[in-house]
Motif scaffolding. Sequence first.
Motif, PDB file in Angstrom:
ATOM      1  N   ASP A 108      -2.454 -15.562   2.083  1.00  0.00           N
ATOM      2  CA  ASP A 108      -3.871 -15.810   1.816  1.00  0.00           C
ATOM      3  C   ASP A 108      -3.999 -16.895   0.746  1.00  0.00           C
ATOM      4  OD1 ASP A 108      -3.921 -13.473   3.337  1.00  0.00           O
ATOM      5  OD2 ASP A 108      -5.553 -12.578   2.192  1.00  0.00           O
ATOM      6  N   LYS A 159       1.200 -11.811   7.435  1.00  0.00           N
ATOM      7  CA  LYS A 159      -0.159 -11.791   7.976  1.00  0.00           C
ATOM      8  C   LYS A 159      -0.957 -12.939   7.383  1.00  0.00           C
ATOM      9  CE  LYS A 159      -3.453  -8.921   6.587  1.00  0.00           C
ATOM     10  NZ  LYS A 159      -4.514  -9.889   6.285  1.00  0.00           N
ATOM     11  N   GLN A 211      -4.039 -15.109   6.786  1.00  0.00           N
ATOM     12  CA  GLN A 211      -5.478 -14.868   6.913  1.00  0.00           C
ATOM     13  C   GLN A 211      -6.100 -16.168   7.420  1.00  0.00           C
ATOM     14  OE1 GLN A 211      -8.642 -13.960   7.593  1.00  0.00           O
ATOM     15  NE2 GLN A 211      -8.051 -12.145   6.397  1.00  0.00           N
ATOM     16  N   ASP A 213      -4.543 -12.545  11.072  1.00  0.00           N
ATOM     17  CA  ASP A 213      -5.763 -11.810  10.731  1.00  0.00           C
ATOM     18  C   ASP A 213      -6.960 -12.701  11.042  1.00  0.00           C
ATOM     19  OD1 ASP A 213      -7.576  -9.992   9.822  1.00  0.00           O
ATOM     20  OD2 ASP A 213      -6.609  -9.672   7.880  1.00  0.00           O
ATOM     21  N   LYS A 228      -9.646 -11.184  13.176  1.00  0.00           N
ATOM     22  CA  LYS A 228     -10.731 -10.210  13.419  1.00  0.00           C
ATOM     23  C   LYS A 228     -11.673 -10.683  14.510  1.00  0.00           C
ATOM     24  CE  LYS A 228     -10.549  -8.285   8.734  1.00  0.00           C
ATOM     25  NZ  LYS A 228      -9.672  -9.250   8.053  1.00  0.00           N
ATOM     26  N   THR A 256     -11.734   0.090   7.594  1.00  0.00           N
ATOM     27  CA  THR A 256     -11.289  -1.035   6.773  1.00  0.00           C
ATOM     28  C   THR A 256     -11.188  -0.645   5.295  1.00  0.00           C
ATOM     29  OG1 THR A 256     -13.562  -1.852   6.674  1.00  0.00           O
ATOM     30  CG2 THR A 256     -12.128  -2.772   8.394  1.00  0.00           C
ATOM     31  N   SER A 257     -10.496  -1.472   4.528  1.00  0.00           N
ATOM     32  CA  SER A 257     -10.160  -1.096   3.152  1.00  0.00           C
ATOM     33  C   SER A 257     -11.352  -1.182   2.196  1.00  0.00           C
ATOM     34  CB  SER A 257      -9.036  -1.997   2.632  1.00  0.00           C
ATOM     35  OG  SER A 257      -9.463  -3.351   2.603  1.00  0.00           O
ATOM     36  N   VAL A 287      -6.290  -0.819  12.247  1.00  0.00           N
ATOM     37  CA  VAL A 287      -6.332  -1.165  10.821  1.00  0.00           C
ATOM     38  C   VAL A 287      -6.998  -0.015  10.085  1.00  0.00           C
ATOM     39  CG1 VAL A 287      -7.246  -2.754   9.082  1.00  0.00           C
ATOM     40  CG2 VAL A 287      -6.492  -3.643  11.307  1.00  0.00           C
ATOM     41  N   PRO A 330      -3.998  -2.596   4.922  1.00  0.00           N
ATOM     42  CA  PRO A 330      -4.218  -3.527   3.811  1.00  0.00           C
ATOM     43  C   PRO A 330      -4.813  -2.814   2.602  1.00  0.00           C
ATOM     44  CG  PRO A 330      -5.699  -4.006   5.668  1.00  0.00           C
ATOM     45  CD  PRO A 330      -5.031  -2.708   5.951  1.00  0.00           C
ATOM     46  N   LEU A 383      -2.962  -2.705  -0.530  1.00  0.00           N
ATOM     47  CA  LEU A 383      -1.929  -2.415  -1.535  1.00  0.00           C
ATOM     48  C   LEU A 383      -1.974  -3.492  -2.633  1.00  0.00           C
ATOM     49  CD1 LEU A 383       0.510  -0.427  -1.840  1.00  0.00           C
ATOM     50  CD2 LEU A 383       1.923  -2.163  -0.720  1.00  0.00           C
ATOM     51  N   ALA A 428      -3.734  -5.644  -5.029  1.00  0.00           N
ATOM     52  CA  ALA A 428      -4.963  -6.242  -5.588  1.00  0.00           C
ATOM     53  C   ALA A 428      -6.202  -5.375  -5.365  1.00  0.00           C
ATOM     54  CB  ALA A 428      -5.179  -7.634  -4.996  1.00  0.00           C
ATOM     55  N   GLN A 429      -6.239  -4.616  -4.283  1.00  0.00           N
ATOM     56  CA  GLN A 429      -7.415  -3.758  -4.022  1.00  0.00           C
ATOM     57  C   GLN A 429      -7.239  -2.360  -4.612  1.00  0.00           C
ATOM     58  OE1 GLN A 429      -9.111  -4.044   0.026  1.00  0.00           O
ATOM     59  NE2 GLN A 429      -7.820  -5.849   0.326  1.00  0.00           N
ATOM     60  N   SER A 466       0.123  -6.394   1.509  1.00  0.00           N
ATOM     61  CA  SER A 466      -0.238  -6.887   0.185  1.00  0.00           C
ATOM     62  C   SER A 466      -0.210  -8.402   0.208  1.00  0.00           C
ATOM     63  CB  SER A 466       0.749  -6.357  -0.865  1.00  0.00           C
ATOM     64  OG  SER A 466       0.342  -6.768  -2.156  1.00  0.00           O
ATOM     65  N   ALA A 467      -1.259  -9.022  -0.314  1.00  0.00           N
ATOM     66  CA  ALA A 467      -1.306 -10.492  -0.366  1.00  0.00           C
ATOM     67  C   ALA A 467      -1.345 -10.952  -1.826  1.00  0.00           C
ATOM     68  CB  ALA A 467      -2.502 -11.015   0.418  1.00  0.00           C
ATOM     69  N   ARG A 468      -2.509 -10.862  -2.470  1.00  0.00           N
ATOM     70  CA  ARG A 468      -2.672 -11.461  -3.804  1.00  0.00           C
ATOM     71  C   ARG A 468      -1.672 -10.929  -4.824  1.00  0.00           C
ATOM     72  NH1 ARG A 468      -8.961 -10.303  -4.242  1.00  0.00           N
ATOM     73  NH2 ARG A 468      -8.249  -8.667  -2.798  1.00  0.00           N
TER      74      ARG A 468
HETATM   75  O1  LIG Z   1      -9.554  -3.571   6.132  1.00  0.00           O
HETATM   76  C1  LIG Z   1      -9.088  -4.677   5.853  1.00  0.00           C
HETATM   77  C2  LIG Z   1      -8.742  -5.603   6.836  1.00  0.00           C
HETATM   78  C3  LIG Z   1      -8.169  -6.769   6.452  1.00  0.00           C
HETATM   79  N1  LIG Z   1      -7.957  -7.071   5.158  1.00  0.00           N
HETATM   80  C4  LIG Z   1      -7.294  -8.352   4.831  1.00  0.00           C
HETATM   81  O2  LIG Z   1      -6.014  -8.070   4.249  1.00  0.00           O
HETATM   82  C5  LIG Z   1      -5.766  -8.976   3.165  1.00  0.00           C
HETATM   83  C6  LIG Z   1      -5.652  -8.209   1.871  1.00  0.00           C
HETATM   84  O3  LIG Z   1      -5.416  -9.088   0.808  1.00  0.00           O
HETATM   85  P1  LIG Z   1      -5.123  -8.584  -0.708  1.00  0.00           P
HETATM   86  O4  LIG Z   1      -5.038  -9.842  -1.487  1.00  0.00           O
HETATM   87  O5  LIG Z   1      -3.838  -7.824  -0.698  1.00  0.00           O
HETATM   88  O6  LIG Z   1      -6.271  -7.729  -1.112  1.00  0.00           O
HETATM   89  C7  LIG Z   1      -6.897  -9.990   3.207  1.00  0.00           C
HETATM   90  O7  LIG Z   1      -6.523 -11.055   4.058  1.00  0.00           O
HETATM   91  C8  LIG Z   1      -8.042  -9.221   3.841  1.00  0.00           C
HETATM   92  O8  LIG Z   1      -8.948 -10.056   4.528  1.00  0.00           O
HETATM   93  C9  LIG Z   1      -8.283  -6.172   4.194  1.00  0.00           C
HETATM   94  O9  LIG Z   1      -8.100  -6.391   2.981  1.00  0.00           O
HETATM   95  N2  LIG Z   1      -8.850  -4.990   4.568  1.00  0.00           N
END
Ligand SMILES: O=c1ccn([C@@H]2O[C@H](COP(=O)(O)O)[C@@H](O)[C@H]2O)c(=O)[nH]1
Length: 275
Positions: free
Chosen positions: A22, A59, A61, A93, A95, A153-154, A195, A217, A219, A221-222, A244-246
């Motif tokens: 991301d 993944k 984005q 990703d 969607k 979704t998260s 998801v 998703p 893990l 940052a969220q 996990s991304a950020r």
């Molecule tokens: O329910 C959802 C579906 C997709 N995402 C995506 O995953 C990554 C999460 O990134 P972080 O930096 O680890 O928070 C991001 O691309 C979201 O668009 C999600 O978070 N939740």
Amino acid sequence: MRFGARLADAVRRRGPLCVGIDPHPELLAAWGLPADVTGLDRFTATCVEAFGDQVAVVKPQSAFFEAYGAQGVAVLERVMDGCARRGALVVLDAKRGDIGSTMAAYARAYLADGSPLAVDAVTLSPYLGFGALQPALELAASTGRGVFVLARTSNKEGGDVQAALVGGRSVAQLVVDAAAGHNAGAQPYGDVGVVVGATHTGTDLDLSELNGPVLAPGLGAQGATAQQLRGAFGAGLHGVVPVSARDVLAYGPDPGALRDRIATVQHGLGGIGTP
Ligand SMILES: O=c1ccn([C@@H]2O[C@H](COP(=O)(O)O)[C@@H](O)[C@H]2O)c(=O)[nH]1
């Protein structure tokens, strides 16, 4: 080999973690890169080199690449190709979800052999009805690819729609049950994943009949932790792919630091996702 089988194999060899690629403008700045397509290219090339051969799944984005127009999409194609060459499965990703005739075009874009944007799996939105996704499900089945359909979704706003009850079942549960119908009998599991955010601890979502992978998703940052994942998915951890991304990308641009962070996160996930 079908997507579900390739995913199970990759997770067995490399662990369950999916790293999100991301390229947030803030991360480009933190890595000392310009907020333009050259910065995007350098950021993502570092990701490919650093962990394309380390993790089971990446993944990207799509939004962060589309933001740069055609040149950004060209970078996305290079990223996906580079990760695939290094043995990582690519879940894009994006969607996507639309009426059936348009869905067929999305399906060709992401799931047809020979398409420039073809991936191992793509995320889909069921908001136009799970049945509207049929062209993607059929093409994925015929080309050995997979899909992940949004269920729960998260983000906290997701519950407004996904937790709504229809005939006593939540909308999220209806999505899981529809996905389960496509996975019946598959070994080790099927190609139609869902998801479900790692951020949830208290949903009453029943995944026991899914027989498919769960992209989770949230893990890092969220706020979700490995412990929370264990609590959320209980004994049904089989097939769970935490994302996990950020949290990982913040350790760049040093490739060694990125790899070390991934190793630390993988260690904490011990036991999750492995068949
Ligand atoms: O329910 C959802 C579906 C997709 N995402 C995506 O995953 C990554 C999460 O990134 P972080 O930096 O680890 O928070 C991001 O691309 C979201 O668009 C999600 O978070 N939740």
